[in-house]
Design a protein around this motif. Structure first.
Motif, PDB file in Angstrom:
ATOM      1  N   TRP A 173       1.185  -1.350  -0.157  1.00 16.65           N
ATOM      2  CA  TRP A 173       0.186   0.255  -0.243  1.00 16.65           C
ATOM      3  C   TRP A 173       0.955   1.238  -0.529  1.00 16.65           C
ATOM      4  O   TRP A 173       0.021   2.451  -0.553  1.00 16.65           O
ATOM      5  CB  TRP A 173      -0.768   0.331   1.298  1.00 16.65           C
ATOM      6  CG  TRP A 173      -0.374   0.170   2.522  1.00 16.65           C
ATOM      7  CD1 TRP A 173       0.144   0.084   3.816  1.00 16.65           C
ATOM      8  CD2 TRP A 173      -0.991   1.355   2.878  1.00 16.65           C
ATOM      9  NE1 TRP A 173       0.811   0.062   4.693  1.00 16.65           N
ATOM     10  CE2 TRP A 173       0.298   1.360   4.464  1.00 16.65           C
ATOM     11  CE3 TRP A 173      -1.612   1.965   3.594  1.00 16.65           C
ATOM     12  CZ2 TRP A 173      -0.434   2.186   5.825  1.00 16.65           C
ATOM     13  CZ3 TRP A 173      -1.952   3.440   4.450  1.00 16.65           C
ATOM     14  CH2 TRP A 173      -1.349   3.068   5.664  1.00 16.65           C
ATOM     15  N   THR A 174       1.985   1.227   0.794  1.00 20.64           N
ATOM     16  CA  THR A 174       2.926   2.183   0.173  1.00 20.64           C
ATOM     17  C   THR A 174       3.757   2.496  -1.204  1.00 20.64           C
ATOM     18  O   THR A 174       3.883   3.615  -1.981  1.00 20.64           O
ATOM     19  CB  THR A 174       4.099   2.364   1.737  1.00 20.64           C
ATOM     20  OG1 THR A 174       4.754   1.294   0.762  1.00 20.64           O
ATOM     21  CG2 THR A 174       3.900   2.010   2.688  1.00 20.64           C
ATOM     22  N   PRO A 185       4.440   3.702  -4.818  1.00 19.31           N
ATOM     23  CA  PRO A 185       3.349   5.026  -5.467  1.00 19.31           C
ATOM     24  C   PRO A 185       2.570   4.510  -6.448  1.00 19.31           C
ATOM     25  O   PRO A 185       2.455   3.738  -6.727  1.00 19.31           O
ATOM     26  CB  PRO A 185       5.081   5.731  -6.680  1.00 19.31           C
ATOM     27  CG  PRO A 185       6.166   5.309  -5.351  1.00 19.31           C
ATOM     28  CD  PRO A 185       5.871   3.595  -4.953  1.00 19.31           C
ATOM     29  N   ASN A 186       1.548   5.314  -6.379  1.00 16.28           N
ATOM     30  CA  ASN A 186       0.407   4.763  -7.494  1.00 16.28           C
ATOM     31  C   ASN A 186      -0.929   4.248  -6.758  1.00 16.28           C
ATOM     32  O   ASN A 186      -2.360   4.034  -7.170  1.00 16.28           O
ATOM     33  CB  ASN A 186       0.741   4.846  -9.051  1.00 16.28           C
ATOM     34  CG  ASN A 186       1.536   5.512  -9.813  1.00 16.28           C
ATOM     35  OD1 ASN A 186       1.518   7.066  -9.661  1.00 16.28           O
ATOM     36  ND2 ASN A 186       1.831   5.737 -10.887  1.00 16.28           N
ATOM     37  N   VAL A 187      -0.360   4.523  -5.671  1.00 17.09           N
ATOM     38  CA  VAL A 187      -1.495   3.880  -4.157  1.00 17.09           C
ATOM     39  C   VAL A 187      -2.262   4.734  -4.144  1.00 17.09           C
ATOM     40  O   VAL A 187      -1.169   5.184  -3.352  1.00 17.09           O
ATOM     41  CB  VAL A 187      -1.087   2.690  -3.448  1.00 17.09           C
ATOM     42  CG1 VAL A 187      -2.802   2.449  -2.795  1.00 17.09           C
ATOM     43  CG2 VAL A 187      -0.949   1.404  -4.898  1.00 17.09           C
ATOM     44  N   MET A 188      -3.183   5.188  -3.980  1.00 17.69           N
ATOM     45  CA  MET A 188      -3.639   6.417  -3.518  1.00 17.69           C
ATOM     46  C   MET A 188      -4.946   6.125  -3.097  1.00 17.69           C
ATOM     47  O   MET A 188      -5.421   5.243  -2.849  1.00 17.69           O
ATOM     48  CB  MET A 188      -4.051   7.168  -5.488  1.00 17.69           C
ATOM     49  CG  MET A 188      -2.161   8.536  -5.836  1.00 17.69           C
ATOM     50  SD  MET A 188      -2.706   9.259  -6.450  1.00 17.69           S
ATOM     51  CE  MET A 188      -1.682   9.227  -7.504  1.00 17.69           C
ATOM     52  N   GLY A 189      -5.775   7.554  -2.339  1.00 17.14           N
ATOM     53  CA  GLY A 189      -6.498   7.203  -1.627  1.00 17.14           C
ATOM     54  C   GLY A 189      -7.959   7.611  -2.587  1.00 17.14           C
ATOM     55  O   GLY A 189      -6.725   7.739  -3.940  1.00 17.14           O
ATOM     56  N   THR A 237       6.873   1.122  -8.481  1.00 23.04           N
ATOM     57  CA  THR A 237       5.847   1.877  -8.341  1.00 23.04           C
ATOM     58  C   THR A 237       4.860   1.191  -8.752  1.00 23.04           C
ATOM     59  O   THR A 237       4.589  -0.453  -8.973  1.00 23.04           O
ATOM     60  CB  THR A 237       5.959   3.287  -9.880  1.00 23.04           C
ATOM     61  OG1 THR A 237       4.458   3.596  -9.730  1.00 23.04           O
ATOM     62  CG2 THR A 237       5.716   2.386 -11.248  1.00 23.04           C
ATOM     63  N   TYR A 272      -3.217   2.676 -11.379  1.00 21.57           N
ATOM     64  CA  TYR A 272      -3.580   3.576 -10.532  1.00 21.57           C
ATOM     65  C   TYR A 272      -4.662   2.289  -9.927  1.00 21.57           C
ATOM     66  O   TYR A 272      -5.209   2.157 -10.581  1.00 21.57           O
ATOM     67  CB  TYR A 272      -4.285   5.246 -10.472  1.00 21.57           C
ATOM     68  CG  TYR A 272      -3.490   5.872 -10.704  1.00 21.57           C
ATOM     69  CD1 TYR A 272      -2.886   6.517 -10.101  1.00 21.57           C
ATOM     70  CD2 TYR A 272      -3.811   6.204 -12.191  1.00 21.57           C
ATOM     71  CE1 TYR A 272      -1.601   7.278 -11.012  1.00 21.57           C
ATOM     72  CE2 TYR A 272      -2.660   7.086 -13.281  1.00 21.57           C
ATOM     73  CZ  TYR A 272      -1.180   8.036 -11.849  1.00 21.57           C
ATOM     74  OH  TYR A 272      -1.053   8.720 -12.761  1.00 21.57           O
TER      75      TYR A 272
END
Ligand SMILES: Cc1cc2nc3c(=O)[nH]c(=O)nc-3n(C[C@H](O)[C@H](O)[C@H](O)COP(=O)(O)OP(=O)(O)OC[C@H]3O[C@@H](n4cnc5c(N)ncnc54)[C@H](O)[C@@H]3O)c2cc1C
Ligand code: FES
Lengths: 84, 434
Positions: free
Chosen positions: B129-130, B132-136, B233, B252
């Motif tokens: 989950w950390t 990049p491109n894993v976002m809320g 990513t 994403y």
């Protein structure tokens, strides 16, 4: 209505033009960088919350470190550095 | 605008639906009002950047007309002062709030205070989950609203809550390739929820579900992301639904687990908190006299609840509590919907088992699940592992840790956001002068 002008800034030394109102975070992603910074343990990180609370999108803006790029709009001539 | 002190009858903190409504009502009722929001533009989570939103023209005027310092005619004394880009960081003594902008610090003196600080997404840790491109979910939406091109990008939306649908609809409009919405809530509870929806706020939710279907995005219930993978990513996510598991390539991942009320400022003011929400009476007054609270901080309930609470709080703060009573029936209606909403999108136990020993739970300080297991309280985790001690001040990991371990975060100390030294010394001077 006149066409909106674009805003030119430099991300890691490379020139980029974006639409006015674009945040620095969006500009960094447009420039093709998804890792904005390294975490304490050295893992790559990028934006999470998009609203100024997670601090994962921190970069250096005009020499100022730890700027939350999701909260800052691109300004002409801005110098942005990622990866710190 | 360089003076260090400003004063007003009613100070409204937060310019979302609740705060905008409260400010409008308070100043129309004759109170000298200040409205501030930490974003450069008003509107809150839902109306930000939404010029086409049809709700209440006067409220919309507040959003669109940010340079005009007043509402009403120009020869009237300015009763409403709008301060976009200002954030309240401390409350040194009753009747005073310390606010800062990017370059200035101000003490705002007020008779009544309305807290309309909204909510944030809840995030839960899982392997990857950390990346990049894993976002809320709201996070990716905000990124797109602020200039990120998403057309043609492959997006998986996962987690829980109605926000997933709203985000899917928005991203589809922006021509994203939304590959899946994975909702962890069970199909049966969603079905029951659907049946109970007969009235107004609920209709919006039904409309969102319908639209998602019309947008031809698969919407799977009882389904969640078990891990995110990629080299530096995000490249793909692993999903599970009952006994089935599979992978999906994507650019994403937009993931959020419903919302968490922003109660920090209220806690700092000493307001009582109940079940994670600010406790209020029927006039929206908190346990602290002259401090009111409206919108998401009193309980997650969506825009209608925020608006009606903003109206009640604005009237009550302007001394028209009697008038506010006529909105109580609408409020009860919204509150019932909120209750059902939160019941339906309750987190399932299986989500607790997603993280492995190495998964970072606290992203600021890179504290792993294994390290947290060695602690027995939130306090111990803070002292020994610096969990929640980074710049987010536990806003991201706090709700996750509470879900995983049942630890309640400790009470808030000023400042509520990392503030400038100047603001703190000003707060200190205010405190000493009291
Ligand atoms: C990321 C996100 C996206 C959402 N998107 C949608 C959507 O697309 N559709 C939908 O129906 N609902 C959405 N919601 C739900 C939304 O919360 C409500 O529908 C509605 O916006 C709530 O209104 P509010 O006024 O209570 O809070 P908000 O709209 O959250 O407004 C609160 C405001 O207060 C400001 N604030 C907080 N603390 C301070 C401080 N100390 N000083 C100054 N300002 C402060 C915040 O920045 C914010 O602008 C979203 C929620 C979140 C968290
Ligand atoms: S993305 Fe969370 S602070 Fe910018």
């Amino acid at each position: 209505m006149p066409m909106p002008e674009t805003v030119s800034l430099r991300i890691n030394g490379k020139e980029l033009s974006v639409a006015p109102g674009t945040t620095v975070a969006a500009a960094i992603l447009i420039a093709g960088h998804s890792a904005f910074r390294r975490s304490v343990a050295g893992t790559p990180r990028g934006p999470l919350c998009g609203m100024g609370i997670c601090f994962e999108c921190r970069v250096t803006v005009n020499g100022e470190p730890h700027a939350r790029s999701c909260q800052i709009e691109c300004m002409p001539g801005m110098e942005v550095r990622t990866g710190d | 605008m360089t003076e260090a002190h400003v004063s007003c009858d009613v100070l409204v903190v937060g310019g979302g639906p609740a705060g905008l409504t409260a400010a409008q009502v308070a100043c129309e009722s004759g109170a000298k009002t200040i409205l501030l929001d930490d974003n450069p533009a008003f509107g809150g989570q839902i109306w930000r950047g939404a010029k086409h939103f049809r709700f209440d023209n006067k409220v919309l005027d507040l959003i669109s007309d940010q340079t005009a310092a007043q509402l009403g005619t120009t020869d009237e004394p300015a009763r409403l002062r709008k301060m976009p880009g200002w954030r309240v960081v401390a409350a040194p003594r009753p009747g005073v709030a310390t606010a800062e902008s990017l370059s200035e610090t101000n003490s705002i003196h007020f008779q009544k205070l309305i807290l309309a600080t909204g909510a944030r997404e809840r995030f839960l840790p899982f392997p990857g989950w950390t990346l990049p491109n894993v976002m809320g979910a709201g996070g990716l939406q905000a990124m797109v609203k602020s200039g990120l091109p998403i057309a043609g990008k492959r997006v998986v939306i996962a987690g829980t809550g109605p926000l997933l649908l709203a985000v899917a609809e928005y991203l589809k409009q922006c021509r994203a390739d939304v590959r899946l919405i994975a909702e962890q809530a069970s199909g049966s509870s969603l079905f029951r929820f659907g049946l109970s929806l007969t009235s107004h706020p609920a209709k919006l939710f039904q409309a969102a579900m319908l639209k998602a279907r019309l947008l031809t995005v698969p919407y799977l219930t009882d389904c969640w992301v078990t891990r995110a993978e990629g080299k530096d990513t995000l490249e793909r996510v692993c999903l599970r639904q009952e006994s089935k598991s599979w992978q999906l390539e994507c650019d994403y991942l937009a993931t959020g687990f419903h919302l968490i009320p922003n109660t920090e400022l209220a806690e700092l003011m000493g307001c009582a908190i109940e079940n994670g929400c600010v406790k209020v009476d029927e006039d929206q007054q908190t346990s602290v006299p002259n401090v009111y609270c409206a919108g998401e901080p009193t309980g997650i309930g969506g825009v209608e609840k925020s608006v009606v609470e903003g109206r009640i709080a604005g009237l009550a703060a302007a001394g028209l509590a009697q008038e506010a009573r006529k909105y109580h029936a609408v409020w009860r209606h919204c509150a019932r919907f909120a209750g059902r909403l939160n019941e339906t999108f309750r987190l399932r136990e299986e989500l607790k088992a997603l993280s492995t020993d190495e998964t970072f739970v606290c992203r600021c300080e890179d504290v792993t699940l294994a390290q947290l297991r060695e602690c027995s309280t939130w306090r111990a985790a803070k002292l020994h592992r610096r969990c929640g001690m980074g710049p987010c001040q536990g806003r991201i990991c706090g709700p996750a840790v509470e879900f995983l371990f049942g630890w309640k975060p400790e009470s808030v100390r000023p400042p509520v956001f990392p503030a400038r030294v100047e603001s703190l010394t000003q707060a200190d001077v205010e405190e000493k002068s009291s």
